[in-house]
Design a protein around this motif. Structure first.
Motif, PDB file in Angstrom:
ATOM      1  N   TYR A  37      -4.451   6.887   0.984  1.00  0.00           N
ATOM      2  CA  TYR A  37      -4.393   7.479   2.318  1.00  0.00           C
ATOM      3  C   TYR A  37      -3.073   7.156   2.997  1.00  0.00           C
ATOM      4  O   TYR A  37      -2.450   8.024   3.609  1.00  0.00           O
ATOM      5  CB  TYR A  37      -5.543   6.977   3.186  1.00  0.00           C
ATOM      6  CG  TYR A  37      -6.852   7.709   3.001  1.00  0.00           C
ATOM      7  CD1 TYR A  37      -7.149   8.404   1.842  1.00  0.00           C
ATOM      8  CD2 TYR A  37      -7.806   7.708   3.998  1.00  0.00           C
ATOM      9  CE1 TYR A  37      -8.350   9.064   1.678  1.00  0.00           C
ATOM     10  CE2 TYR A  37      -9.024   8.373   3.838  1.00  0.00           C
ATOM     11  CZ  TYR A  37      -9.277   9.048   2.679  1.00  0.00           C
ATOM     12  OH  TYR A  37     -10.467   9.710   2.529  1.00  0.00           O
ATOM     13  N   ALA A  38      -2.625   5.899   2.897  1.00  0.00           N
ATOM     14  CA  ALA A  38      -1.356   5.495   3.518  1.00  0.00           C
ATOM     15  C   ALA A  38      -0.204   6.302   2.924  1.00  0.00           C
ATOM     16  O   ALA A  38       0.683   6.767   3.650  1.00  0.00           O
ATOM     17  CB  ALA A  38      -1.126   4.000   3.341  1.00  0.00           C
ATOM     18  N   GLY A  64       9.368   4.994  20.078  1.00  0.00           N
ATOM     19  CA  GLY A  64       9.416   3.611  20.550  1.00  0.00           C
ATOM     20  C   GLY A  64       9.254   2.553  19.472  1.00  0.00           C
ATOM     21  O   GLY A  64       8.625   1.519  19.700  1.00  0.00           O
ATOM     22  N   THR A  65       9.822   2.806  18.303  1.00  0.00           N
ATOM     23  CA  THR A  65       9.801   1.800  17.239  1.00  0.00           C
ATOM     24  C   THR A  65      11.168   1.770  16.586  1.00  0.00           C
ATOM     25  O   THR A  65      12.141   2.241  17.181  1.00  0.00           O
ATOM     26  CB  THR A  65       8.652   2.077  16.228  1.00  0.00           C
ATOM     27  OG1 THR A  65       8.521   0.962  15.355  1.00  0.00           O
ATOM     28  CG2 THR A  65       8.846   3.346  15.453  1.00  0.00           C
ATOM     29  N   ILE A  70       9.470   3.207  10.541  1.00  0.00           N
ATOM     30  CA  ILE A  70       9.254   4.599  10.120  1.00  0.00           C
ATOM     31  C   ILE A  70       9.381   4.706   8.611  1.00  0.00           C
ATOM     32  O   ILE A  70       8.572   5.364   7.945  1.00  0.00           O
ATOM     33  CB  ILE A  70      10.246   5.557  10.828  1.00  0.00           C
ATOM     34  CG1 ILE A  70      10.016   5.561  12.339  1.00  0.00           C
ATOM     35  CG2 ILE A  70      10.142   6.972  10.246  1.00  0.00           C
ATOM     36  CD1 ILE A  70       8.659   6.059  12.802  1.00  0.00           C
ATOM     37  N   SER A  71      10.368   4.036   8.025  1.00  0.00           N
ATOM     38  CA  SER A  71      10.543   4.043   6.578  1.00  0.00           C
ATOM     39  C   SER A  71       9.315   3.479   5.865  1.00  0.00           C
ATOM     40  O   SER A  71       8.851   4.040   4.871  1.00  0.00           O
ATOM     41  CB  SER A  71      11.784   3.232   6.202  1.00  0.00           C
ATOM     42  OG  SER A  71      11.930   3.159   4.802  1.00  0.00           O
ATOM     43  N   LYS A  72       8.781   2.386   6.379  1.00  0.00           N
ATOM     44  CA  LYS A  72       7.591   1.780   5.769  1.00  0.00           C
ATOM     45  C   LYS A  72       6.395   2.719   5.851  1.00  0.00           C
ATOM     46  O   LYS A  72       5.605   2.813   4.913  1.00  0.00           O
ATOM     47  CB  LYS A  72       7.270   0.454   6.439  1.00  0.00           C
ATOM     48  CG  LYS A  72       8.245  -0.644   6.080  1.00  0.00           C
ATOM     49  CD  LYS A  72       7.940  -1.924   6.826  1.00  0.00           C
ATOM     50  CE  LYS A  72       8.980  -2.978   6.504  1.00  0.00           C
ATOM     51  NZ  LYS A  72       8.807  -4.202   7.287  1.00  0.00           N
ATOM     52  N   GLU A  79       0.211   1.801   7.304  1.00  0.00           N
ATOM     53  CA  GLU A  79      -0.321   2.953   8.025  1.00  0.00           C
ATOM     54  C   GLU A  79      -0.107   2.720   9.512  1.00  0.00           C
ATOM     55  O   GLU A  79      -0.389   1.627  10.003  1.00  0.00           O
ATOM     56  CB  GLU A  79      -1.823   3.095   7.780  1.00  0.00           C
ATOM     57  CG  GLU A  79      -2.185   4.073   6.715  1.00  0.00           C
ATOM     58  CD  GLU A  79      -3.682   4.291   6.657  1.00  0.00           C
ATOM     59  OE1 GLU A  79      -4.118   5.396   6.982  1.00  0.00           O
ATOM     60  OE2 GLU A  79      -4.395   3.354   6.278  1.00  0.00           O
ATOM     61  N   PRO A  80       0.371   3.728  10.220  1.00  0.00           N
ATOM     62  CA  PRO A  80       0.542   3.540  11.659  1.00  0.00           C
ATOM     63  C   PRO A  80      -0.817   3.476  12.345  1.00  0.00           C
ATOM     64  O   PRO A  80      -1.793   4.064  11.868  1.00  0.00           O
ATOM     65  CB  PRO A  80       1.313   4.789  12.092  1.00  0.00           C
ATOM     66  CG  PRO A  80       0.921   5.830  11.094  1.00  0.00           C
ATOM     67  CD  PRO A  80       0.717   5.075   9.797  1.00  0.00           C
TER      68      PRO A  80
END
Length: 103
Positions: A37-38, A64-65, A70-72, A79-80
């Motif tokens: 899923y991630a 705001g990060t 974002i790359s991860k 997963e965000p």
């Protein structure tokens, strides 16, 4: 690994998944599901970002990060959370619908 032949050139994916990742409900299978899923979420975000011609740095600034986070996400490492996921969707001009499945 021996796959169960169902019909000529057709094999059971369920049997393969059970053998490779454990039966449904086992910790091993659940871990695989989470990783899958991630990865899928990351690919959706990466594809949408590239389609919009937005860099990881620009997307990070919009939500705001930082670029590393974002790359991860895009690489399926993490997963965000829901809030960040919805901010990313909004920043990329996407729409998120929650619907009941048709059974």
């Amino acid at each position: 690994m021996e796959l169960k032949e169902i019909d000529k050139n057709l094999y059971s994916v369920d049997d393969w998944m059970d053998e490779k990742f454990g039966k449904v409900g086992t910790p091993e299978r659940e871990e695989f599901r989470k990783e899958a899923y991630a990865y899928c979420v990351g690919q959706i975000i990466s594809d949408a970002r590239k389609q919009e011609k937005v860099t990881q740095s620009e997307l990070a600034k919009r939500v705001g990060t930082n670029k590393s986070y974002i790359s991860k996400i895009e690489n399926g490492v993490i997963e965000p959370g829901v809030g960040l996921f919805l901010r990313i969707i909004d920043a990329l001009g996407l729409k998120f619908d929650i619907v009941k499945p048709i059974i």
